[in-house]
Each structure stands twice: as structure tokens, then as C-alpha cells.
Design a protein around this motif. Structure first.
Motif, PDB file in Angstrom:
ATOM      1  N   GLY A   9       0.804  -1.209   0.000  1.00  0.00           N
ATOM      2  CA  GLY A   9       0.000   0.000   0.000  1.00  0.00           C
ATOM      3  C   GLY A   9       0.842   1.266   0.000  1.00  0.00           C
ATOM      4  N   GLU A  62       1.672   2.093  -3.498  1.00  0.00           N
ATOM      5  CA  GLU A  62       0.524   2.711  -4.156  1.00  0.00           C
ATOM      6  C   GLU A  62       0.436   4.196  -3.800  1.00  0.00           C
ATOM      7  OE1 GLU A  62      -2.931   0.595  -2.880  1.00  0.00           O
ATOM      8  OE2 GLU A  62      -2.370  -1.247  -3.923  1.00  0.00           O
ATOM      9  N   GLU A  69      -6.503   5.645  -9.758  1.00  0.00           N
ATOM     10  CA  GLU A  69      -6.710   4.327  -9.165  1.00  0.00           C
ATOM     11  C   GLU A  69      -5.407   3.560  -9.357  1.00  0.00           C
ATOM     12  OE1 GLU A  69     -10.101   2.182 -10.648  1.00  0.00           O
ATOM     13  OE2 GLU A  69     -11.225   4.042 -10.901  1.00  0.00           O
ATOM     14  N   SER A 128      -3.236  -0.105  -7.990  1.00  0.00           N
ATOM     15  CA  SER A 128      -3.265  -1.355  -7.235  1.00  0.00           C
ATOM     16  C   SER A 128      -1.912  -2.052  -7.356  1.00  0.00           C
ATOM     17  CB  SER A 128      -4.357  -2.277  -7.775  1.00  0.00           C
ATOM     18  OG  SER A 128      -4.219  -3.571  -7.222  1.00  0.00           O
ATOM     19  N   HIS A 129      -1.284  -2.302  -6.204  1.00  0.00           N
ATOM     20  CA  HIS A 129      -0.011  -3.025  -6.245  1.00  0.00           C
ATOM     21  C   HIS A 129      -0.236  -4.489  -6.591  1.00  0.00           C
ATOM     22  CE1 HIS A 129      -1.193  -4.088  -2.112  1.00  0.00           C
ATOM     23  NE2 HIS A 129      -0.378  -5.121  -2.239  1.00  0.00           N
ATOM     24  N   GLN A 130      -1.433  -5.018  -6.295  1.00  0.00           N
ATOM     25  CA  GLN A 130      -1.710  -6.423  -6.567  1.00  0.00           C
ATOM     26  C   GLN A 130      -1.786  -6.710  -8.057  1.00  0.00           C
ATOM     27  OE1 GLN A 130      -5.108  -6.112  -4.135  1.00  0.00           O
ATOM     28  NE2 GLN A 130      -4.222  -7.323  -2.469  1.00  0.00           N
ATOM     29  N   SER A 131      -2.437  -5.815  -8.803  1.00  0.00           N
ATOM     30  CA  SER A 131      -2.562  -6.022 -10.245  1.00  0.00           C
ATOM     31  C   SER A 131      -1.502  -5.263 -11.032  1.00  0.00           C
ATOM     32  CB  SER A 131      -3.949  -5.577 -10.719  1.00  0.00           C
ATOM     33  OG  SER A 131      -4.099  -4.179 -10.554  1.00  0.00           O
TER      34      SER A 131
END
Length: 69
Positions: free
Chosen positions: A14, A17, A34, A36-39
């Protein structure tokens, strides 16, 4: 409203981000971000198209690499 999407590499949390969001927010004309570190996805929304090179430079300033998706 125009949206531009980028793929960002190197983000793992986070805080990553937040760093990207803070740098991209400095670009004139950006309305929302927007990220996102996940995607690894970054979406920049603005009234008129934002210069992709400026977004890439901002992400680089945050310490990551971005390419248009």
C-alpha cells in the motif's frame, strides 16, 4: 472524462501505491487516480488526455516503472 491505463512494475504494498498516487497527482489536469499493487494497474482519469510521458516520469520519480497498458 478520459481514462488512461498503465502497467506499473515494482510495487509490493500500500505504501508503494501511495507513493505513485502522490507523484501522479502532481500532474496538472488529473482528476482521479486508481492504483493497485496487486494487479500493477494504474488508471488516470482527467477531463482531457494526460501526457503519457508525464505519467511515466511521475511513476519513475516514485521509484517504479510504468508502460501504457
Amino acid at each position: 472524462m478520459t481514462t488512461t491505463e498503465f502497467q506499473v512494475t515494482g510495487m509490493t504494498c500500500g505504501h508503494c501505491e501511495m507513493s505513485v498516487r502522490e507523484e501522479v497527482a502532481k500532474i496538472a489536469g488529473v482528476d482521479s487516480i486508481e492504483v493497485s499493487h496487486q494487479s500493477g494497474r494504474l488508471v488516470v482519469a482527467s477531463e482531457s488526455p494526460v501526457d503519457a510521458a508525464a505519467v511515466i516520469a511521475a511513476v519513475d520519480e516514485a521509484g517504479y516503472q510504468a508502460v501504457p497498458a
